[in-house]
Design a protein around this motif. Structure first.
Motif, PDB file in Angstrom:
ATOM      1  N   GLY A  73       0.760  -1.244   0.000  1.00 15.71           N
ATOM      2  CA  GLY A  73       0.000   0.000   0.000  1.00 15.71           C
ATOM      3  C   GLY A  73       0.790   1.292   0.000  1.00 15.71           C
ATOM      4  O   GLY A  73       0.260   2.350   0.340  1.00 15.71           O
TER       5      GLY A  73
ATOM      6  N   THR B 246     -10.619   4.837   3.114  1.00 10.39           N
ATOM      7  CA  THR B 246      -9.627   4.280   2.199  1.00 10.39           C
ATOM      8  C   THR B 246      -8.275   4.071   2.862  1.00 10.39           C
ATOM      9  O   THR B 246      -7.389   3.459   2.268  1.00 10.39           O
ATOM     10  CB  THR B 246      -9.422   5.217   0.992  1.00 10.39           C
ATOM     11  N   GLY B 247      -8.116   4.605   4.061  1.00 13.33           N
ATOM     12  CA  GLY B 247      -6.815   4.526   4.708  1.00 13.33           C
ATOM     13  C   GLY B 247      -5.787   5.441   4.076  1.00 13.33           C
ATOM     14  O   GLY B 247      -4.597   5.324   4.370  1.00 13.33           O
ATOM     15  N   TRP B 248      -6.247   6.359   3.221  1.00 11.64           N
ATOM     16  CA  TRP B 248      -5.306   7.232   2.531  1.00 11.64           C
ATOM     17  C   TRP B 248      -4.696   8.248   3.499  1.00 11.64           C
ATOM     18  O   TRP B 248      -5.395   8.923   4.252  1.00 11.64           O
ATOM     19  CB  TRP B 248      -5.983   7.973   1.385  1.00 11.64           C
TER      20      TRP B 248
ATOM     21  N   GLN C 251       0.325   6.706   1.625  1.00  5.26           N
ATOM     22  CA  GLN C 251       0.026   5.287   1.777  1.00  5.26           C
ATOM     23  C   GLN C 251      -1.475   5.109   1.902  1.00  5.26           C
ATOM     24  O   GLN C 251      -2.206   6.051   2.182  1.00  5.26           O
ATOM     25  CB  GLN C 251       0.740   4.711   3.004  1.00  5.26           C
TER      26      GLN C 251
ATOM     27  N   ASN D 261      -4.835   1.849   2.357  1.00  4.93           N
ATOM     28  CA  ASN D 261      -5.242   0.464   2.594  1.00  4.93           C
ATOM     29  C   ASN D 261      -5.799  -0.089   1.291  1.00  4.93           C
ATOM     30  O   ASN D 261      -6.875   0.336   0.839  1.00  4.93           O
ATOM     31  CB  ASN D 261      -6.302   0.387   3.697  1.00  4.93           C
TER      32      ASN D 261
ATOM     33  N   SER E 255      -7.317  -2.844   0.241  1.00  5.92           N
ATOM     34  CA  SER E 255      -8.667  -3.425   0.211  1.00  5.92           C
ATOM     35  C   SER E 255      -9.728  -2.348   0.382  1.00  5.92           C
ATOM     36  O   SER E 255     -10.777  -2.372  -0.276  1.00  5.92           O
ATOM     37  CB  SER E 255      -8.798  -4.489   1.298  1.00  5.92           C
ATOM     38  N   ASP E 256      -9.463  -1.390   1.269  1.00  4.10           N
ATOM     39  CA  ASP E 256     -10.448  -0.326   1.497  1.00  4.10           C
ATOM     40  C   ASP E 256     -10.612   0.540   0.247  1.00  4.10           C
ATOM     41  O   ASP E 256     -11.742   0.913  -0.114  1.00  4.10           O
ATOM     42  CB  ASP E 256     -10.016   0.545   2.680  1.00  4.10           C
TER      43      ASP E 256
ATOM     44  N   GLU F  84       2.000   1.235  10.271  1.00  8.89           N
ATOM     45  CA  GLU F  84       0.707   0.551  10.261  1.00  8.89           C
ATOM     46  C   GLU F  84       0.285   0.229  11.692  1.00  8.89           C
ATOM     47  O   GLU F  84       0.915  -0.584  12.384  1.00  8.89           O
ATOM     48  CB  GLU F  84       0.753  -0.735   9.440  1.00  8.89           C
TER      49      GLU F  84
END
Length: 816
Positions: free
Chosen positions: A53, A86-88, A151, A153, A155-156, A258
């Motif tokens: 990611g 999205t974990g962005w 960075q 995620n 999958s998200d 993470e």
């Protein structure tokens, strides 16, 4: 209630990873709401779910950098649009340099970033430590920081893209394996699944590591293989959430934060291929067994950089296969073998960074028939014959993987899978000191060592002048003062034949090819925007037959472009005859005198002027001679049936010795063409550049009222002007090393970057070419009235500008 599979669709996307979902999302945004995405298992279950990611943007191509920058822009807004996280995190990216050569590379990368409009800061070791306090900096020379990297995620992001696609009306089906495609007379008719068929004309295959085998069933070549890739996930130990991503190429490792811990992985020089006999049935949401022994080399490097890792618990050593390609670039575009079969695959473990832009580009390619801009570095048509062999692809791909974090040396050649394609002269030239490079599998002499002086025909790489500099200078001098032979057998060669050959080629080519038999024409082939899709030489060898010559690396691309653009109602057939002919390019002021010694044909200037093609005899061998040059001297390309090549070569060398005839290689060609101002497709010219912008308007048949593809765009530029123009730049510092991508400054303002660079031995100076850009328009006066500097590795160097060839601008030597 289970949604029913539709009977028809405008496009079907195969594969529900991040690339497939991004493509479906963008197709929906473009109004193709009846798009269907089919995933054989679950979204992300192939390789997306185990991606690390990291999202970096800078590449050596401006357009690929732009594509990755689009990903960042998309990921910024996706959560707000879809409501899914999205974990962005745009926490920036650090890149370390631990020796002076790497620091030179990083400084040149900083110049490239500046050229492409990215902010990239050069930092001291202490400044880098302040951003990433977990690392030791004893060995650091410096670092670079890109604030807009980040960075996410994987999958998200994929689920958010899928939701966004559904919001636009796209249908997504999981647990829907594609069994087959229905193809009738070269046209896709339907996609067949276990639950029914979907009639459609366009298929987009984003099936990751499954893509090669699936596409091969329909004759489409997608050169990728699976390679094991491992990284660790540590327990939480208080790592701040805003820690930048970190790449430490000298230690082969990367890092990201993470959940208060660290993800650390790397690219080992001895990678392990996976699934050599095919991907196991039912492989999804599946990881491979951890290989601690193999990862140990990466772990040792990481402990030297981040000592805290020694005392931190490891949650998991994750081993997941990824698809990699022979050149380390991903694969996009419409397959040349099958119309409306599009591919997005082979992302070399940076699919998350690429996905937003790749999906956008693929969607535009599908809906509009062309990409949004030139994507040649990732275009599926950059591959050719060697790439059909999986063993060859795997061998080369493993080398590329092992070099992922190695120094990106200028002019570096791959060593694996060689030799593959050889000219009949290969052994002769090797015995005479040839140092070979490789292009599309072909062995090509780059330069010749002086074996009598104990020179070794081997490249020694550096960012300064390399070991072959003087050898190429000798060859360059022979081109200008005597005569040389270049073995250019690797040229791609096509025959266009048929009753409508002239009419078809007149539509495709922007120059006038409706000339008498025996004529030779240099021409571009344009898209509807006037951009240069092909740059070729055309010889008319009969009323209904043309012989077309193009560059080695463009064989697949140019054949596909020409074949697709033959109007349907016209009778003209295109055939690839590359392997039928050797090409010996006899160049230099003594070339006619050499030729006169070996042929009874009249090769005087009156009988055989520039721009003509003749068949002559040499030692009983039929030779198609083209009076043309790419080095700016009197010269001839001798196209010879392959079985006669060694005979012709031997006769020429035996007869030309007293006239100074010697061997020369491709690096001498490059230095000569820079002096003469000849353009190179893929760097100086391409689909984003028109002949008017490139200074090639003289090669466009605007004076004749003949329609050709792209004519309207050229007319608009001629009447309305252009906003960029190709110019030549010569630094005042004769020791400067120009490689391309150096920033161009006009009157202190950034206006572009070099598309190519090198050294002109006749002039004794470096030479670069690049487009001067100005939103308000660029005229000849605008270009010539400015004061210019080039940024080379973040140092400004004054330079002169020219719009005329630096060498023989009146073509007197060429036409002698």
């Amino acid at each position: 209630m289970t949604k029913e599979l539709p009977k028809t669709a405008k496009a079907v996307v195969i594969g529900g990873g991040i690339i497939g979902c991004s493509t479906a999302y963008h197709l929906g945004k473009l109004g193709w709401t009846d798009t269907v995405l089919l995933e054989r298992k679950k979204l992300t279950s192939g390789t997306t779910f185990h991606a690390a990611g990291l999202v970096g943007q800078l590449r050596t191509s401006a357009n690929i950098t732009q594509l990755l920058g689009y990903s960042v822009d998309l990921y910024k807004r996706l959560e707000e649009e879809t409501g899914l996280g999205t974990g962005w995190k745009m926490n920036g990216g650090l890149r370390l340099a631990c020796n002076e050569e790497r620091w030179t590379e990083v400084r040149r990368q900083a110049t490239t970033a500046q050229s492409f409009g990215l902010e990239m800061q050069l930092l001291t070791p202490q400044e880098a430590f302040d951003l990433w306090p977990l690392m030791t900096i004893d060995d650091l020379v410096g670092a670079a920081f890109l604030p807009t990297d980040g960075q996410a995620n994987p999958s998200d992001i994929t689920q958010a893209l899928a939701k966004g696609a559904r919001m636009s009306g796209v249908s997504i089906f999981e647990d829907m394996e594609v069994l087959d495609l229905e193809i009738d007379k070269g046209k896709i008719r339907a996609v067949v699944t276990a639950q029914g068929r979907i009639e459609c004309e366009r298929v987009v295959v984003c099936a990751g590591q499954w893509t090669r085998a699936f596409a091969a069933r329909f004759g489409v070549n997608v050169p990728l293989v699976s390679v094991e890739h491992q990284y660790i996930i540590t327990e939480s130990f208080g790592v701040p959430s805003n820690l930048p991503t970190l790449r430490d190429p000298d230690r082969l490792t990367y890092y990201k934060e993470e959940v208060g811990g660290i993800v650390m992985g790397g690219y080992e020089p001895n990678p392990i291929p996976w699934a050599k006999s095919g991907i196991p049935e039912g492989f999804h949401y599946t990881l491979l067994d951890s290989n601690f022994d193999h990862f140990e080399q990466i772990m040792e490097q990481a402990l030297g950089r981040v000592p805290a890792l020694e005392n931190v618990g490891v949650k998991q050593l994750l081993n997941g296969p990824e698809s990699f390609t022979p050149d380390g670039n991903f694969i996009l575009g419409e397959a040349p073998e099958l119309k409306n079969f599009f591919v997005g695959a082979g992302f070399n473990a940076f699919g998350i960074a690429s996905a937003g832009g790749a999906g956008m580009a693929l969607a535009e390619w599908v809906t509009k028939g062309e990409p949004p801009y030139d994507l040649w570095p990732v275009d599926i048509r950059r591959f050719g014959r060697p790439h059909f062999d999986t063993d060859w692809v795997r061998t080369r791909t493993l080398e590329a993987y092992g070099k992922h974090y190695a120094m990106a040396w200028p002019f570096e050649e791959h060593s694996s899978g060689r030799p593959c394609r050889k000219s009949p002269l290969y052994d002769r030239l090797k015995a005479q000191g040839a140092c070979f490079g490789e292009k599309l599998g072909w062995e090509r002499p780059n330069w010749f060592a002086d074996l009598f002086a104990n020179e070794e025909p081997k490249d020694i790489y550096s960012y300064g002048r390399q070991n072959w500099f003087d050898a190429v200078g000798r060859e360059h001098k022979a081109v200008r003062e005597a005569a040389v032979i270049f073995d250019q057998t690797s040229f791609a060669k096509f025959v266009l034949k048929g009753g409508d050959a002239e009419a078809a080629l007149s539509w495709i080519a922007s120059n006038d090819v409706a000339r008498p038999v025996g004529s030779l024409v240099y021409t571009q082939m344009l898209n509807d925007k006037g951009g240069i899709e092909c740059d070729v030489t055309v010889a008319r060898i009969a009323e209904n037959e043309y012989y077309i010559v193009t560059g080695t690396g463009f064989a697949t691309h140019d054949f596909d472009w020409i074949a697709r653009n033959i109007p349907a109602a016209m009778h003209a057939e295109l055939v690839d005859v590359t392997s039928a002919y050797s090409v010996l390019s006899l160049m230099g002021p003594n070339s006619r005198a050499v030729l006169e010694k070996v042929t009874g044909s009249d090769v005087s200037n009156a009988a055989f002027p520039f721009g003509k093609v003749r068949t002559i005899g040499i030692a009983g061998c039929p030779v198609r001679a083209l009076r043309i040059t790419y080095v700016g001297e009197l010269g001839y390309e001798l196209h010879i049936p392959i079985e006669y090549a060694t005979t012709v070569y031997d006769v020429l060398m035996a007869s030309g010795g007293e006239l100074g005839l010697v061997n020369a290689g491709y690096r001498a060609i490059e230095s000569c063409r820079l002096e003469k101002g000849y353009r190179a497709w893929g760097s100086d010219i391409g689909p984003d550049h028109t002949p008017i912008e490139a200074g090639l308007g003289w090669a466009v048949k605007m004076r004749r009222n003949i329609p050709f593809r792209g004519r309207e765009a050229i007319e608009r530029q001629l009447s309305g002007g252009v906003r960029k123009r190709l110019a030549c730049f010569v630094p005042e510092d004769t020791d400067a090393v120009l490689l391309g991508r150096e920033t161009i400054y006009r009157d202190g303002k950034r206006v572009g970057w070099l598309s190519s660079g090198g050294f002109g031995y006749t002039l004794g100076k470096p030479i670069g070419y690049g487009y001067v850009r100005n939103p308000d328009g660029v005229t000849e006066d605008f270009v010539l009235s400015g004061t210019y500097e080039l940024d080379v590795a973040r140092e400004r160097i004054p330079c002169k500008v020219s719009l005329s060839p630096l060498y023989d601008p009146d073509m007197a030597r060429v036409k002698a």
